[in-house]
Design an enzyme around this catalytic site. Structure first.
Site, mmCIF file in Angstrom:
data_model
loop_
_atom_site.group_PDB
_atom_site.id
_atom_site.type_symbol
_atom_site.label_atom_id
_atom_site.label_comp_id
_atom_site.label_asym_id
_atom_site.label_seq_id
_atom_site.Cartn_x
_atom_site.Cartn_y
_atom_site.Cartn_z
ATOM 1 N N ASN A 92 46.774 -39.481 -4.571
ATOM 2 C CA ASN A 92 45.884 -38.449 -5.099
ATOM 3 C C ASN A 92 44.814 -38.009 -4.102
ATOM 4 O O ASN A 92 44.257 -36.926 -4.230
ATOM 5 C CB ASN A 92 45.215 -38.996 -6.370
ATOM 6 C CG ASN A 92 44.030 -38.174 -6.813
ATOM 7 O OD1 ASN A 92 44.192 -37.082 -7.359
ATOM 8 N ND2 ASN A 92 42.818 -38.673 -6.558
ATOM 9 N N TYR A 156 45.090 -26.462 4.014
ATOM 10 C CA TYR A 156 45.228 -27.250 2.786
ATOM 11 C C TYR A 156 46.568 -26.961 2.119
ATOM 12 O O TYR A 156 47.301 -27.874 1.738
ATOM 13 C CB TYR A 156 44.075 -26.921 1.843
ATOM 14 C CG TYR A 156 44.120 -27.656 0.518
ATOM 15 C CD1 TYR A 156 43.631 -28.950 0.416
ATOM 16 C CD2 TYR A 156 44.639 -27.057 -0.620
ATOM 17 C CE1 TYR A 156 43.671 -29.637 -0.791
ATOM 18 C CE2 TYR A 156 44.691 -27.722 -1.830
ATOM 19 C CZ TYR A 156 44.201 -29.022 -1.907
ATOM 20 O OH TYR A 156 44.246 -29.692 -3.103
ATOM 21 N N ALA A 158 49.302 -25.780 3.437
ATOM 22 C CA ALA A 158 50.405 -26.282 4.253
ATOM 23 C C ALA A 158 50.568 -27.790 4.098
ATOM 24 O O ALA A 158 51.686 -28.311 4.018
ATOM 25 C CB ALA A 158 50.176 -25.921 5.723
#
Length: 266
Positions: A92, A156, A158
């Site tokens: 996460n 971000y 990508a």
């Protein structure tokens, strides 16, 4: 319906705040034991208190997850309390800022990928040998920008597209004993957005507006059907489902929790 998560060992990277914290509490309420892997000690301490209040147990491993040594040290410390056992891994952790392609340096690209993608690679590398013996589940937190990129933040988006490719590859490689899925949240109001230097502040600079106004402007551009930002618990609910026996025939999937932002039919 029963999740059958009671007694399971769940490791969550970036579990100190936001979606990670909400996910940790959701698992704790199902009776799972939660291993938090993060750099934020104060945030982890607060999450541990919430887990214990929900009647479960927690451990913490602290480290810089943008480095190989940090991932290895933090993961080992978090799992040692539970005997090195692991049933569910939730990747996460992540960070980002709103910058145009021309503004991004090689160093900034590298920094984004080290935390948002390579940390996932490294935790999976540690988790898979354990799970191959006993079975397990991996849930990767990606983004709607992985499937529907916007002009910013390009680095971000990508990095999150790479997360989806990793998810699909591992799901095929590790079946049938290990299930691997991803969630792809849309804009969710967490410290990821609200912290100094986070999405809201940098979006304000990009649009030349106050942060809150810039966020509202960005949401209008994206034309979200549900017309609002999401809540961390709404993503946590889907992660919990994917990790549970309720999703026993689900692998290699990408679950949008995005308020309808992704328009593609696939």
């Amino acid at each position: 319906m029963k999740t059958n998560l009671e007694g399971k060992i769940v490791a969550i990277t970036g579990g100190a705040t936001g979606i990670g914290r909400a996910t940790a509490v959701a698992f704790a309420r199902e009776g799972a034991k939660v291993a938090l892997i993060d750099i934020d000690k104060a945030g982890c301490d607060e999450t541990v208190a919430l887990i214990e209040a929900a009647g479960s147990k927690a451990s913490v491993g602290l480290g810089d997850l943008s480095t190989g040594d940090g991932v290895a040290t933090a993961t080992k410390a978090a799992l040692d309390r539970f005997g090195g056992v692991l049933d569910v891994l939730v990747n996460n952790v992540g960070s980002g800022a709103v910058r145009s392609f021309d503004q991004l340096t090689d160093e900034e690209w590298e920094k984004t990928f080290q935390l948002n993608f390579m940390s996932y690679v490294r935790t999976c590398r540690l988790a898979l040998p354990i799970m191959r013996e006993r079975g397990g589940v991996i849930v990767n937190n990606a983004s709607d920008l992985a499937r529907q990129p916007e002009p910013v933040p390009v680095d971000y988006g990508a990095s999150k597209s790479a997360v989806l490719a990793l998810t699909k590859s591992l799901a095929r490689a590790e079946a049938p004993k290990i299930r691997v899925n991803a969630v792809a949240p849309g804009p969710v109001w967490t410290p990821f957005w609200s912290k100094p230097g986070g999405f809201a502040e940098t979006m304000g600079k990009f649009h030349n507006m106050p942060p809150k106004q810039a966020v509202e402007h960005e949401m209008s551009l994206r034309q979200l059907p549900l017309g609002r930002l999401g809540e961390p618990e709404e993503v946590a609910n889907v992660i919990l489902f994917l990790a549970s026996d309720l999703a026993s025939f689900v692998t290699s999937s990408v679950w949008g929790v995005d308020g309808g932002s992704v328009r593609s039919i696939i």
